[in-house]
Design an enzyme around this catalytic site. Structure first.
Site, PDB file in Angstrom:
ATOM      1  N   LYS A  22       0.855  -1.207   0.000  1.00 35.81           N
ATOM      2  CA  LYS A  22       0.000   0.000   0.000  1.00 35.81           C
ATOM      3  C   LYS A  22       0.878   1.240   0.000  1.00 35.81           C
ATOM      4  CE  LYS A  22      -1.600   1.539   4.127  1.00 35.81           C
ATOM      5  NZ  LYS A  22      -1.295   2.925   4.449  1.00 35.81           N
ATOM      6  N   ASN A  23       1.908   1.255   0.835  1.00 35.58           N
ATOM      7  CA  ASN A  23       2.718   2.465   0.992  1.00 35.58           C
ATOM      8  C   ASN A  23       3.729   2.666  -0.129  1.00 35.58           C
ATOM      9  OD1 ASN A  23       1.207   2.988   3.204  1.00 35.58           O
ATOM     10  ND2 ASN A  23       2.792   2.514   4.702  1.00 35.58           N
ATOM     11  N   CYS A 116      -4.935  13.137  12.627  1.00 35.24           N
ATOM     12  CA  CYS A 116      -5.500  11.786  12.460  1.00 35.24           C
ATOM     13  C   CYS A 116      -5.240  11.073  13.787  1.00 35.24           C
ATOM     14  CB  CYS A 116      -4.856  11.071  11.292  1.00 35.24           C
ATOM     15  SG  CYS A 116      -3.208  10.544  11.646  1.00 35.24           S
ATOM     16  N   ARG A 121       0.596  15.208  12.637  1.00 39.57           N
ATOM     17  CA  ARG A 121       1.191  14.913  11.329  1.00 39.57           C
ATOM     18  C   ARG A 121       1.159  16.121  10.390  1.00 39.57           C
ATOM     19  NH1 ARG A 121      -0.985   9.214   9.563  1.00 39.57           N
ATOM     20  NH2 ARG A 121       0.914   9.198   8.343  1.00 39.57           N
ATOM     21  N   ILE A 123       2.571  19.049   7.657  1.00 42.88           N
ATOM     22  CA  ILE A 123       3.216  18.889   6.335  1.00 42.88           C
ATOM     23  C   ILE A 123       4.200  20.017   6.087  1.00 42.88           C
ATOM     24  CG2 ILE A 123       1.351  17.552   5.245  1.00 42.88           C
ATOM     25  CD1 ILE A 123       0.353  20.226   4.055  1.00 42.88           C
ATOM     26  N   ASP A 124       4.746  20.586   7.161  1.00 40.47           N
ATOM     27  CA  ASP A 124       5.661  21.735   7.011  1.00 40.47           C
ATOM     28  C   ASP A 124       6.892  21.386   6.169  1.00 40.47           C
ATOM     29  OD1 ASP A 124       6.006  20.044   9.313  1.00 40.47           O
ATOM     30  OD2 ASP A 124       7.662  21.318   9.933  1.00 40.47           O
ATOM     31  N   ASP A 305       5.277   1.286  11.988  1.00 38.31           N
ATOM     32  CA  ASP A 305       4.082   0.585  11.498  1.00 38.31           C
ATOM     33  C   ASP A 305       4.010  -0.850  12.001  1.00 38.31           C
ATOM     34  OD1 ASP A 305       3.856   2.169   8.208  1.00 38.31           O
ATOM     35  OD2 ASP A 305       3.446   2.856  10.239  1.00 38.31           O
ATOM     36  N   ARG A 397      -8.321  -0.572   5.367  1.00 32.91           N
ATOM     37  CA  ARG A 397      -7.523   0.448   4.673  1.00 32.91           C
ATOM     38  C   ARG A 397      -6.216  -0.164   4.174  1.00 32.91           C
ATOM     39  NH1 ARG A 397      -6.751   6.059   7.581  1.00 32.91           N
ATOM     40  NH2 ARG A 397      -5.553   6.220   5.664  1.00 32.91           N
TER      41      ARG A 397
END
Ligand code: EPZ
Length: 418
Positions: A22-23, A116, A121, A123-124, A305, A397
């Site tokens: 998936k990733n 989440c 998390r 996104i800078d 993970d 997911r």
């Protein structure tokens, strides 16, 4: 919302082949946007996250056709540039379209991912470095508005080896004028797979598998039509390894590159797990496990993970184990659910101290995020009685057909659609 019921304690046997990662496929599907010619992806896993990003691309006007195990993308009739909140809120990885949209269409409107379950998390790192490449970025009412006269190569030094930021910048750099250098790039195998995909397309990339990646931009009109199949899902693989260990079963897991799990294999061997590495995966043998002390780290360290799944395993390992989560600030949502099954876990900040117990007992439990869900499945396999697991949409997911795969390994599992 679907529920799963698992009869425990279970015994597993046979072998299971993991799906494509998936990733790896999420950034690759975003990368499809760079190419004016067709892209064919092979064996896309049937996952909610893949459905979500495909919906995002079709909302942008990308034509997506499935023929057997091939999915063909045609971006020639592209018409939009907006990734809306209703899609992005369900999946943070949607932010990965930002770089490709800027490179191909010089503008993008992407919803901020929002928090989440596992942390804020931000996104800078993505945004700061896209600015260095000539993007004008404004944040307004929950959206990132990005435009550019044309991206230019730049030197991007990441303060943290962010997986998503590395991927976004690699893809932006493919369409930038000049050379981009990404320093302190993430080293996860999925980055290398994205790089190989981009090189197949015609991108000029050096330094894959190292923390300095150099990308020489070129006109996107020169890119070629390609086919690609992603690597096997190493996180799915480690999940089934731990399913075997928590039930003291012997199974084989295939379809992935064992060296992508070196830190996990080393950790499990330190716990006295009996593992046999094969060319296409790994065999798990009967093992008498001992406690472990480990902390998560960027690749090649122990993957965040796999933290929840390792914790579930440790609840049944006599002795004490200590697990520290160093990547996300709130990735212990599985702990209260494991305690409901009788696990002994004490939290001290970002460290969990687990005391192994002889027995776990079934109780209704609830999924909170993708990998926490996997931890609950593992614990349910080792619990006495029929365990009810709620909100399994989190699980769907990232784990393709997990009920079928567990059933084929001998587990008594059923899914109720409610
Ligand atoms: C990727 O997320 C994975 N997702 C995650 O897997 C994985 O947990 C994570 O990498 C770490 O390995 C996909 O590949 C789709 P990061 P990503 O950017 O890219 C902070 C799963 O279970 N950060 O490496 O979002 C961030 O807050 C998912 O499959 C910033 O501060 O991870 C986090 O604490 C969950 N600013 C840390 O870095 C930024 O601009 C790691 O984030 C970016 C990140």
């Amino acid at each position: 919302m679907d529920k799963l019921y698992i009869d425990g304690p279970a015994k597993l046997n046979g072998s299971v082949r993991v799906s494509r990662a998936k990733n790896a496929y999420l950034p690759i599907i975003a990368g499809v946007l760079l190419n004016p010619r067709k892209t064919t992806l092979i064996n896309l896993p049937e996952l909610r996250d893949i459905i979500t990003i495909n919906k995002l691309l079709s909302n942008l006007g990308v034509e997506i056709k499935t023929e057997g195990h091939k999915t063909i993308y045609d971006t020639s009739k592209f018409e939009g540039h907006e990734a809306t909140y209703d899609l992005v809120k369900t999946m943070r990885a949607s932010i990965l379209v930002l770089g490709p949209l800027l490179a191909r269409f010089k503008k993008a409107k992407v919803s901020l991912p929002g928090g989440c379950a596992i942390g804020a998390r931000p996104i800078d790192i993505h945004l700061e470095n896209l600015k260095k490449m000539g993007a004008k970025i404004e944040l307004e009412s929950g959206y990132v508005y990005a435009t550019t006269e044309g991206l230019k190569g730049a030197k991007c030094v990441l303060p943290f080896p962010s997986v998503g930021a590395t991927e976004n910048l690699m893809m932006a750099a493919v369409g930038a004028e000049g050379t981009t250098i990404i320093e302190n790039a993430a080293l996860e195998p999925e980055i290398e797979d994205l790089g190989n995909f981009l090189i197949k397309m015609g991108a000029q990339i050096e330094g894959l598998n190292s923390s300095t990646i150099t990308i020489k931009g070129r006109p996107l009109s020169e890119l070629n039509e390609i086919e690609h199949e992603a690597i096997g899902d190493r996180i799915e693989a480690l999940t089934y390894m731990m399913a075997a260990l928590i039930t003291d079963s012997e199974i084989e897991i295939t379809g992935f590159v064992p060296s992508h799990l070196d830190a996990v294999i080393e950790t499990l061997k330190k716990m006295n797990a009996q593992l046999e590495v094969t060319s296409d995966g790994i065999k798990v043998l009967h093992s008498k496990l001992e406690g472990i002390t480990v902390e998560t780290a960027p690749y090649p360290g122990f993957p965040t993970d796999g933290q929840a799944q390792l914790m579930a395993l440790c609840t049944k390992v006599l002795g004490t184990s200590v697990i520290t989560e160093k990547i996300f600030e709130n990735r212990f949502m599985h702990v209260p659910e494991l305690i409901r099954l009788g696990a002994k876990i004490e939290l001290k900040g970002n460290t969990a101290i687990i005391t192994g117990v002889e027995k776990l007992e079934q109780a209704p439990i609830m999924c909170t995020d993708l990998r926490a869900s996997a931890a609950l499945i593992l614990a349910a396999l080792a619990s006495e009685g029929k365990t009810e697991i709620q909100r399994v949409y989190h699980l769907d997911r990232g784990y393709e057909k997990i009920d079928n795969k567990l059933r084929s390994l001998g587990v008594s599992i059923s899914r109720i659609n409610e």
